[in-house]
Design a protein around this motif. Sequence first.
Motif, short mmCIF file in Angstrom:
data_model
loop_
_atom_site.label_atom_id
_atom_site.label_comp_id
_atom_site.label_asym_id
_atom_site.label_seq_id
_atom_site.Cartn_x
_atom_site.Cartn_y
_atom_site.Cartn_z
N ARG A 123 0.83 -1.21 0.00
CA ARG A 123 0.00 0.00 0.00
C ARG A 123 0.86 1.26 0.00
N LEU A 124 1.99 1.23 0.70
CA LEU A 124 2.88 2.39 0.69
C LEU A 124 3.38 2.66 -0.72
N LYS A 125 3.78 1.63 -1.42
CA LYS A 125 4.25 1.79 -2.79
C LYS A 125 3.13 2.30 -3.70
N SER A 126 1.92 1.80 -3.48
CA SER A 126 0.78 2.25 -4.27
C SER A 126 0.47 3.72 -4.01
N SER A 127 0.58 4.14 -2.75
CA SER A 127 0.35 5.55 -2.41
C SER A 127 1.39 6.44 -3.05
N MET A 128 2.65 6.01 -3.02
CA MET A 128 3.71 6.77 -3.66
C MET A 128 3.47 6.89 -5.16
N GLU A 129 3.05 5.81 -5.76
CA GLU A 129 2.77 5.83 -7.20
C GLU A 129 1.63 6.77 -7.53
N ARG A 130 0.59 6.78 -6.67
CA ARG A 130 -0.55 7.66 -6.91
C ARG A 130 -0.14 9.12 -6.86
N LEU A 131 0.85 9.46 -6.03
CA LEU A 131 1.36 10.82 -5.94
C LEU A 131 2.48 11.09 -6.94
N HIS A 132 2.74 10.13 -7.78
CA HIS A 132 3.78 10.22 -8.81
C HIS A 132 5.14 10.50 -8.18
N MET A 133 5.38 9.84 -7.04
CA MET A 133 6.68 9.95 -6.38
C MET A 133 7.66 8.99 -7.03
N PRO A 134 8.89 9.40 -7.28
CA PRO A 134 9.90 8.46 -7.77
C PRO A 134 10.25 7.47 -6.67
N GLY A 135 10.83 6.35 -7.05
CA GLY A 135 11.27 5.38 -6.05
C GLY A 135 10.18 4.46 -5.55
N SER A 136 8.99 4.51 -6.17
CA SER A 136 7.89 3.67 -5.69
C SER A 136 8.10 2.19 -6.00
N ASP A 137 9.14 1.88 -6.78
CA ASP A 137 9.47 0.49 -7.06
C ASP A 137 10.48 -0.05 -6.05
N LEU A 138 10.54 0.55 -4.87
CA LEU A 138 11.48 0.12 -3.84
C LEU A 138 11.29 -1.35 -3.49
N ASN A 139 12.34 -1.96 -2.98
CA ASN A 139 12.31 -3.36 -2.59
C ASN A 139 11.69 -3.49 -1.20
N SER A 140 10.47 -4.01 -1.14
CA SER A 140 9.74 -4.09 0.12
C SER A 140 10.46 -4.96 1.14
N ASP A 141 11.02 -6.07 0.70
CA ASP A 141 11.69 -6.98 1.63
C ASP A 141 12.89 -6.30 2.29
N GLU A 142 13.64 -5.53 1.52
CA GLU A 142 14.80 -4.84 2.08
C GLU A 142 14.38 -3.77 3.08
N LEU A 143 13.31 -3.05 2.75
CA LEU A 143 12.82 -2.04 3.68
C LEU A 143 12.30 -2.69 4.96
N LEU A 144 11.63 -3.81 4.84
CA LEU A 144 11.12 -4.50 6.03
C LEU A 144 12.25 -5.02 6.91
#
Length: 392
Positions: A123-144
Motif C-alpha cells: 500500500r505504501l508503494k501504491s500511495s507513492m505511485e498515486r502521488l507520482h513519487m519516484p522510487g515507488s518500485d522500492l524493494n519491500s523486503d529490504e525495507l522490512l
Amino acid sequence: MIRNTMLKSCRTLSSPFKRDARRWISFSQLTIEQQMETSAFDSRPPKEDLLFGTTFSDHMLMVEWDQKRNWSAPRIVPYQDLKICPASSCLHYGLQCFEGMKAYKALSDGTLRLFRPDMNMKRLKSSMERLHMPGSDLNSDELLKCIGELVRLDEKWIPEGEGYSLYLRPTVIATHKFLGLAPPNSLLLYVITSPVGPYYKTGFKPIRLTADTNYVRAWPGGTGNAKVGGNYAPTMKPQAEASSQGYSQVLWLFGPHDEITEVGAMNVFFFLVNKETGRRELVTAPLDRGDILPGVTRDSILYLARHWGEDFDVSERWLTMGELQEAAADNRLIEAFGAGTAAVVNPISCIQYKGEDIDIPATGDLTKRIWNDITSIQYGTMAGHEGWSVKI
C-alpha cells in the motif's frame, strides 16, 4: 551485529555490489547510530497511562532519495526533529503518504512480530505511485529488514502484555526545494515508532455515528484508495461537528443513493439478513471504484470470514442507507463495526441518518470473534495464515 553499533562508530554490512545496491533500499548498507542517552526511556509514562501517538521511542529509520543517487544507504539514528527547506513541496502541495502498522511481543514465546507487513509495503508503494513519487518500485523486503532492525533496537519500548504494541509509522515526504507544482526530485522516507496500549482498556465501547453531513471523504478517481495526508485533513471539520452533536465519528456516504463507504478513518462492515436471499450476509464496500482504502484489517476479516466455513455470505458490494434503514426496520440488521489497525474492530451501536437514529445491537458475536481471532494471531496464541504473523 549491526544493532550493537555505538553512537560514534557506525558499521555497515558490506556488499560486493555496493554501486548497484545503492540504487535500491538495501539492508546491507544499513548503518546505526545508537542513542546512548536513557532519559526518554526512563521518563516514559507507565504502560497503563500511554496515550496513542504521544510517546516516541529512541530511534528512527531514515532513507533519502534523489535523482543522482536514487535511494541512499538507510540509517537508523536517534529520534530527532527533521530539518527541511521551507520550500519543500510536502509543505505546500501535500506530497506525502504514510502507513500504520504495529510490532507485537508474542505472548506465547516473547518473539517480536509484525502482522502482514507485506500488505503495508504494497500500500505504501501504491500511495507513492498515486502521488507520482519516484522510487515507488522500492524493494519491500529490504525495507522490512531495516524496519525489523529498528524494532529490535527499541525492543525495550514494547510494553509486556496483551493489547500493548509498538506502533510504526513509515512516512514518505517530498523534500523538493521548489514552489512550482511538479513531481518531486527528492524524497525522505522515515519510520518512527511509538509504544501504545490497548484500544479498549475496559471492554468494547460501541460508537455512535452520524451520516448527516454535507461533506464527502473520497470519490471515484480521487485518492481514497491511497494513504495520503490529504485524505485526512479535510475530515477534521466534519468530525468536530459530529462530536459537538454527541456522535463519535462520521459515516461517509457517496452518490445520489447514499452508498456507505467508510467510517471515520476505518473501513466499515455490516452483518445483516439479505432481503433477497434470506441469508445472513457480511457486507463491506468494494475496492473497484478507487474511493475505498484497501485496509489490512479489512482484507484479514474478509479472508477469515470466507474460510471459517460458517453459514453466511461474505460480500463486497455497495450498501445504501436506504437498504440499511429497511433492514433495521425489519429486524434484519444484526451488527456493524469499523475495522482498522488501531482498534482492529470498533462496534457500532447507532447511526444518525436524516435526523433519525438507527439503533444497532452491539457488541455482536461476529465482532467479538473477529477481534479474538485477529488479536490471537497478532500475539502468537493462535496460528494464522502463512505470512500473517512475521517474526522479526
